[in-house]
Motif scaffolding. Structure first.
Motif, PDB file in Angstrom:
ATOM      1  N   GLN A  52       1.126  -1.403   0.269  1.00  0.00           N
ATOM      2  CA  GLN A  52       0.241  -0.211   0.131  1.00  0.00           C
ATOM      3  C   GLN A  52       0.785   1.079  -0.224  1.00  0.00           C
ATOM      4  O   GLN A  52       0.190   1.822  -0.397  1.00  0.00           O
ATOM      5  N   THR A  53       2.013   1.290   0.690  1.00  0.00           N
ATOM      6  CA  THR A  53       2.280   2.044   1.239  1.00  0.00           C
ATOM      7  C   THR A  53       3.244   2.266  -0.267  1.00  0.00           C
ATOM      8  O   THR A  53       3.447   3.688  -1.314  1.00  0.00           O
ATOM      9  N   ASP A  83      -2.533   2.447  11.965  1.00  0.00           N
ATOM     10  CA  ASP A  83      -1.721   1.511  12.626  1.00  0.00           C
ATOM     11  C   ASP A  83      -0.333   2.757  12.915  1.00  0.00           C
ATOM     12  O   ASP A  83       0.187   1.810  12.045  1.00  0.00           O
ATOM     13  N   ILE A  84      -0.347   2.842  13.871  1.00  0.00           N
ATOM     14  CA  ILE A  84       0.867   3.627  13.963  1.00  0.00           C
ATOM     15  C   ILE A  84       2.114   2.204  14.270  1.00  0.00           C
ATOM     16  O   ILE A  84       2.904   2.068  14.069  1.00  0.00           O
ATOM     17  N   GLN A  85       1.166   0.940  14.460  1.00  0.00           N
ATOM     18  CA  GLN A  85       2.358  -0.195  14.331  1.00  0.00           C
ATOM     19  C   GLN A  85       3.269  -0.882  13.008  1.00  0.00           C
ATOM     20  O   GLN A  85       4.136  -1.058  12.712  1.00  0.00           O
ATOM     21  N   ASN A  86       2.341   0.159  11.904  1.00  0.00           N
ATOM     22  CA  ASN A  86       3.068  -0.019  10.451  1.00  0.00           C
ATOM     23  C   ASN A  86       4.336   1.025  10.502  1.00  0.00           C
ATOM     24  O   ASN A  86       4.495   0.907   8.707  1.00  0.00           O
ATOM     25  N   PHE A  87       4.575   1.892  11.357  1.00  0.00           N
ATOM     26  CA  PHE A  87       5.443   2.959  11.121  1.00  0.00           C
ATOM     27  C   PHE A  87       6.833   2.148   9.901  1.00  0.00           C
ATOM     28  O   PHE A  87       7.089   2.789   9.318  1.00  0.00           O
ATOM     29  N   THR A  88       7.229   1.204  11.131  1.00  0.00           N
ATOM     30  CA  THR A  88       9.023   0.760  10.122  1.00  0.00           C
ATOM     31  C   THR A  88       8.364  -0.191   8.839  1.00  0.00           C
ATOM     32  O   THR A  88       9.532   0.478   8.386  1.00  0.00           O
ATOM     33  N   ALA A  89       7.884  -0.486   8.802  1.00  0.00           N
ATOM     34  CA  ALA A  89       7.413  -1.127   7.210  1.00  0.00           C
ATOM     35  C   ALA A  89       6.920   0.318   6.095  1.00  0.00           C
ATOM     36  O   ALA A  89       7.705  -0.108   5.178  1.00  0.00           O
ATOM     37  N   MET A  90       6.291   1.322   6.591  1.00  0.00           N
ATOM     38  CA  MET A  90       6.411   1.825   5.711  1.00  0.00           C
ATOM     39  C   MET A  90       7.488   2.839   6.101  1.00  0.00           C
ATOM     40  O   MET A  90       7.775   3.502   4.433  1.00  0.00           O
ATOM     41  N   ASN A  91       7.910   3.374   6.866  1.00  0.00           N
ATOM     42  CA  ASN A  91       8.891   3.976   6.369  1.00  0.00           C
ATOM     43  C   ASN A  91      10.264   2.844   5.889  1.00  0.00           C
ATOM     44  O   ASN A  91      11.323   4.381   5.199  1.00  0.00           O
ATOM     45  N   GLN A  92      10.749   2.114   5.552  1.00  0.00           N
ATOM     46  CA  GLN A  92      11.707   1.282   4.498  1.00  0.00           C
ATOM     47  C   GLN A  92      10.908   1.324   3.573  1.00  0.00           C
ATOM     48  O   GLN A  92      11.802   1.831   2.492  1.00  0.00           O
ATOM     49  N   VAL A  93       9.562   1.476   2.960  1.00  0.00           N
ATOM     50  CA  VAL A  93       9.142   1.510   1.554  1.00  0.00           C
ATOM     51  C   VAL A  93       9.712   2.899   1.637  1.00  0.00           C
ATOM     52  O   VAL A  93       9.825   3.295   0.071  1.00  0.00           O
ATOM     53  N   TYR A  94       8.958   3.682   1.777  1.00  0.00           N
ATOM     54  CA  TYR A  94       9.709   5.252   2.223  1.00  0.00           C
ATOM     55  C   TYR A  94      11.066   5.872   1.599  1.00  0.00           C
ATOM     56  O   TYR A  94      11.435   6.563   0.733  1.00  0.00           O
ATOM     57  N   ALA A  95      11.554   4.762   2.616  1.00  0.00           N
ATOM     58  CA  ALA A  95      12.899   5.183   2.331  1.00  0.00           C
ATOM     59  C   ALA A  95      14.109   5.416   0.757  1.00  0.00           C
ATOM     60  O   ALA A  95      14.589   5.263   0.201  1.00  0.00           O
ATOM     61  N   GLU A  96      12.922   3.577   0.440  1.00  0.00           N
ATOM     62  CA  GLU A  96      13.581   3.206  -1.108  1.00  0.00           C
ATOM     63  C   GLU A  96      13.393   3.903  -1.963  1.00  0.00           C
ATOM     64  O   GLU A  96      14.058   4.134  -2.680  1.00  0.00           O
ATOM     65  N   ILE A  97      11.912   4.113  -1.814  1.00  0.00           N
ATOM     66  CA  ILE A  97      11.478   4.755  -3.499  1.00  0.00           C
ATOM     67  C   ILE A  97      11.364   5.899  -2.656  1.00  0.00           C
ATOM     68  O   ILE A  97      12.121   7.209  -4.230  1.00  0.00           O
ATOM     69  N   LEU A  98      12.456   7.395  -1.334  1.00  0.00           N
ATOM     70  CA  LEU A  98      12.363   8.494  -2.426  1.00  0.00           C
ATOM     71  C   LEU A  98      13.957   8.964  -1.983  1.00  0.00           C
ATOM     72  O   LEU A  98      14.797   9.689  -2.073  1.00  0.00           O
ATOM     73  N   GLY A  99      14.492   7.614  -1.687  1.00  0.00           N
ATOM     74  CA  GLY A  99      16.077   7.881  -1.596  1.00  0.00           C
ATOM     75  C   GLY A  99      16.846   9.197  -1.323  1.00  0.00           C
ATOM     76  O   GLY A  99      16.395   8.659   0.622  1.00  0.00           O
ATOM     77  N   GLU A 100      17.628   9.393  -1.472  1.00  0.00           N
ATOM     78  CA  GLU A 100      18.062   9.946  -0.607  1.00  0.00           C
ATOM     79  C   GLU A 100      17.348  12.266  -0.465  1.00  0.00           C
ATOM     80  O   GLU A 100      18.091  13.316   0.237  1.00  0.00           O
ATOM     81  N   VAL A 101      16.590  11.832  -1.080  1.00  0.00           N
ATOM     82  CA  VAL A 101      15.437  13.459  -0.850  1.00  0.00           C
ATOM     83  C   VAL A 101      15.376  14.019   0.039  1.00  0.00           C
ATOM     84  O   VAL A 101      15.294  14.547   0.659  1.00  0.00           O
ATOM     85  N   ASN A 102      15.085  12.970   1.560  1.00  0.00           N
ATOM     86  CA  ASN A 102      14.646  13.077   2.504  1.00  0.00           C
ATOM     87  C   ASN A 102      13.841  14.805   2.749  1.00  0.00           C
ATOM     88  O   ASN A 102      14.474  15.135   3.525  1.00  0.00           O
ATOM     89  N   PRO A 103      12.477  14.701   2.631  1.00  0.00           N
ATOM     90  CA  PRO A 103      11.828  15.667   2.747  1.00  0.00           C
ATOM     91  C   PRO A 103      11.254  15.711   4.583  1.00  0.00           C
ATOM     92  O   PRO A 103      12.137  15.156   5.300  1.00  0.00           O
ATOM     93  N   ALA A 104      11.140  17.218   4.701  1.00  0.00           N
ATOM     94  CA  ALA A 104      11.251  17.628   6.149  1.00  0.00           C
ATOM     95  C   ALA A 104       9.795  16.157   6.128  1.00  0.00           C
ATOM     96  O   ALA A 104       8.457  16.350   5.015  1.00  0.00           O
ATOM     97  N   ARG A 105       8.908  15.710   6.962  1.00  0.00           N
ATOM     98  CA  ARG A 105       7.939  14.904   7.049  1.00  0.00           C
ATOM     99  C   ARG A 105       7.105  14.760   7.954  1.00  0.00           C
ATOM    100  O   ARG A 105       7.504  15.235   9.768  1.00  0.00           O
ATOM    101  N   SER A 106       5.773  14.629   8.253  1.00  0.00           N
ATOM    102  CA  SER A 106       5.251  14.093  10.105  1.00  0.00           C
ATOM    103  C   SER A 106       4.932  12.885   9.095  1.00  0.00           C
ATOM    104  O   SER A 106       3.677  12.592   7.723  1.00  0.00           O
ATOM    105  N   ALA A 107       4.215  12.337  10.372  1.00  0.00           N
ATOM    106  CA  ALA A 107       3.424  10.634   9.699  1.00  0.00           C
ATOM    107  C   ALA A 107       2.732  10.688  11.195  1.00  0.00           C
ATOM    108  O   ALA A 107       3.776  11.101  12.588  1.00  0.00           O
ATOM    109  N   PHE A 108       1.674   9.914  11.288  1.00  0.00           N
ATOM    110  CA  PHE A 108       0.906   9.692  12.616  1.00  0.00           C
ATOM    111  C   PHE A 108      -0.245   8.848  12.441  1.00  0.00           C
ATOM    112  O   PHE A 108      -0.907   8.848  11.243  1.00  0.00           O
ATOM    113  N   GLU A 109      -0.774   8.771  13.049  1.00  0.00           N
ATOM    114  CA  GLU A 109      -2.219   7.377  12.958  1.00  0.00           C
ATOM    115  C   GLU A 109      -3.094   8.640  13.222  1.00  0.00           C
ATOM    116  O   GLU A 109      -3.757   9.151  13.717  1.00  0.00           O
ATOM    117  N   VAL A 110      -4.030   8.175  12.119  1.00  0.00           N
ATOM    118  CA  VAL A 110      -5.687   7.900  12.466  1.00  0.00           C
ATOM    119  C   VAL A 110      -6.522   6.557  12.249  1.00  0.00           C
ATOM    120  O   VAL A 110      -6.644   6.199  12.516  1.00  0.00           O
TER     121      VAL A 110
END
Length: 127
Positions: A52-53, A83-110
């Motif tokens: 999904q990410t 579910d904030i428990q998905n943060f680590t898995a989401m973060n891994q995919v996010y890092a793979e796709i965005l690479g060195e871009v590293n924009p400012a980011r907020s991430a939270f559970e809704v």
């Protein structure tokens, strides 16, 4: 300069009264929250957070491209998780796709996301 609505044929159709993105002053692009919907089938990809990410980010990337922007133009993202428990898995995919871009980011559970999604990602890009 007026705001320009961006519609991307390679992203899922909007499920409400909004644009895929809006470009302001010819320098800033505001991309609406992207769900993990496959634009070819207009249905969710697999139920896992990894898939999904990936799809949400691919949809955002397609919108960026349509508007003449690249991943390296992203300056801010917001990640909504069911579910904030998905943060680590989401973060891994996010890092793979965005690479060195590293924009400012907020991430939270809704409490809930549209259509029962696990993730939704919105972003701002700048030229």
């Amino acid at each position: 300069m007026k705001n320009i609505k961006i519609t991307c044929k390679n992203a899922p159709k909007a499920i409400g009264p909004y644009s895929h993105a809006v470009e302001a002053s010819g320098k800033l692009l505001f991309v609406s929250g992207q769900l993990p919907v496959d634009p070819k089938t207009n249905k969710f990809v697999a139920r896992g957070i990894v898939e999904q990410t990936q799809q949400a980010l691919m949809n955002a990337k397609a919108i960026l491209k349509t508007a003449g922007y690249e991943l390296t133009d992203i300056c801010k993202t917001t990640v909504f998780l069911s579910d904030i428990q998905n943060f680590t898995a989401m973060n891994q995919v996010y890092a793979e796709i965005l690479g060195e871009v590293n924009p400012a980011r907020s991430a939270f559970e809704v409490a809930n996301l549209p259509l029962g999604a696990l993730v939704e990602i919105e972003l701002i890009a700048s030229k």
